[in-house]
Design an enzyme around this catalytic site. Structure first.
Site, mmCIF file in Angstrom:
data_model
loop_
_atom_site.group_PDB
_atom_site.id
_atom_site.type_symbol
_atom_site.label_atom_id
_atom_site.label_comp_id
_atom_site.label_asym_id
_atom_site.label_seq_id
_atom_site.Cartn_x
_atom_site.Cartn_y
_atom_site.Cartn_z
ATOM 1 N N LYS A 193 13.822 6.812 -0.074
ATOM 2 C CA LYS A 193 14.336 5.445 -0.199
ATOM 3 C C LYS A 193 15.395 5.285 0.887
ATOM 4 O O LYS A 193 16.361 6.029 0.932
ATOM 5 C CB LYS A 193 14.973 5.265 -1.590
ATOM 6 C CG LYS A 193 15.768 3.966 -1.779
ATOM 7 C CD LYS A 193 14.855 2.795 -2.018
ATOM 8 C CE LYS A 193 15.636 1.552 -2.443
ATOM 9 N NZ LYS A 193 16.191 1.661 -3.804
ATOM 10 N N ALA A 239 22.856 -3.982 3.779
ATOM 11 C CA ALA A 239 24.086 -4.700 3.453
ATOM 12 C C ALA A 239 24.909 -4.951 4.717
ATOM 13 O O ALA A 239 25.376 -6.074 4.963
ATOM 14 C CB ALA A 239 24.900 -3.895 2.444
ATOM 15 N N SER A 244 17.349 2.114 3.695
ATOM 16 C CA SER A 244 17.621 0.701 3.896
ATOM 17 C C SER A 244 16.530 0.078 4.760
ATOM 18 O O SER A 244 16.058 0.695 5.724
ATOM 19 C CB SER A 244 18.967 0.514 4.602
ATOM 20 O OG SER A 244 20.023 1.058 3.853
ATOM 21 N N HIS A 282 24.656 -2.398 -5.315
ATOM 22 C CA HIS A 282 24.321 -1.784 -6.601
ATOM 23 C C HIS A 282 25.105 -2.391 -7.758
ATOM 24 O O HIS A 282 25.352 -3.595 -7.803
ATOM 25 C CB HIS A 282 24.505 -0.265 -6.524
ATOM 26 C CG HIS A 282 23.695 0.410 -5.463
ATOM 27 N ND1 HIS A 282 22.403 0.061 -5.179
ATOM 28 C CD2 HIS A 282 24.006 1.406 -4.594
ATOM 29 C CE1 HIS A 282 21.929 0.818 -4.199
ATOM 30 N NE2 HIS A 282 22.888 1.635 -3.818
#
Length: 280
Positions: free
Chosen positions: A53, A112, A55, A155
């Protein structure tokens, strides 16, 4: 099969069934639980495991080695990163308050931070000052203690930041959605191109479907790994980040990824992307 994903509730919820041998025909998983900054770096330097996993913002650097798995990731609406400051006074000044300030971010190649850079280029006069990379769970305490002027959080911080006396200055997801009309692509599942990516996608999707069919089965596993141990917070986290796009990225999901990476490449923030490679 070696895999790395974060200990956050959405990832542990998604992969619980596969990790625990509940997906028929799927190989046993050797799991590394790692912050997104770590997995982004592992993917970039080629030392990462078979499946990870990462970004979406990190994809342009790794697509030659890794394929995007069109399920299991985090993409949606109303789930974007937040920019937080101490107290309400700073927030009332708007984005200009960040000019020449120290801002903590969870990873230099996180979605982000990529969203933040695109937003700040339009909204912060003269730009921000120093960017400090921190593990995401250290950001809110650092802002609260005054070590950092502002923090970009992801999150479960969406649900817990008031506990630190912090105020939301901006919601990167709301900005992105209002600007593009598209959902927010946050975290992607990738697999080495030398593997059977279609099978990995199938096993991942079956793990997601098992999680939805048996939501209580994974709760002990989820809470064991979560930074925030409150079951209500974990459930809110899962409900927000695990959605229809988790089961199937679909055309809307691909469009969102292409829009983000295309805009970022145009701004010189990421390498140009061969969009055909996103779909293998």
């Amino acid at each position: 099969m070696k895999i790395a994903f974060s200990p956050c509730p959405n990832d542990t919820f998604v992969f619980h069934a596969w990790v625990h041998g509940l997906v028929s025909g799927a190989p046993k998983l050797d799991v590394t639980y790692a912050d997104i900054d770590i997995t982004n770096k592992l993917a970039a330097d080629g030392s990462g495991p078979d499946v990870m996993k990462i970004s979406y913002a990190a994809l342009p650097w790794v697509l030659s080695e890794y394929a995007l798995v069109p399920c299991g990731g985090a993409l949606g609406r109303g789930c974007g990163p937040l920019v937080l400051t101490r107290g309400s006074e700073a927030a009332t000044q708007g984005p200009a308050v960040l000019s020449d300030k120290r801002v903590a971010v969870p990873s230099e190649r996180s979605t982000a931070y990529l969203l933040f850079r695109l937003w700040a280029a339009e909204q912060v006069p003269g730009g921000v000052g120093e960017i400090v990379v921190m593990p995401f769970h250290e950001i809110m305490p650092a802002v609260s203690d005054g070590a950092i002027d502002a923090g970009l959080v992801i999150h479960e911080a969406r649900f817990t930041y008031p506990n630190y006396g912090l105020t939301m200055l901006a919601d990167m997801g709301s900005w992105w959605e209002s600007d593009t009309g598209l959902p927010i692509p946050l975290g992607a599942i990738i697999a080495r191109r030398s593997l059977d990516v279609e099978a990995i996608a199938r096993w991942t999707r079956e793990s997601v479907e098992y999680a939805w069919a048996h939501p209580e089965a994974s709760m002990h596993y989820v809470l064991h790994h979560a930074q925030e141990m409150n079951p209500d917070v974990a459930k809110a986290h899962i409900d927000l980040y695990v959605n229809d796009f988790t089961a199937d990225l679909g055309e809307a999901g691909f469009a969102a990824v292409e829009a983000l990476l295309g805009r970022a490449a145009k701004a010189g923030l990421v390498p140009e992307v061969n969009f055909a490679a996103l779909r293998r």
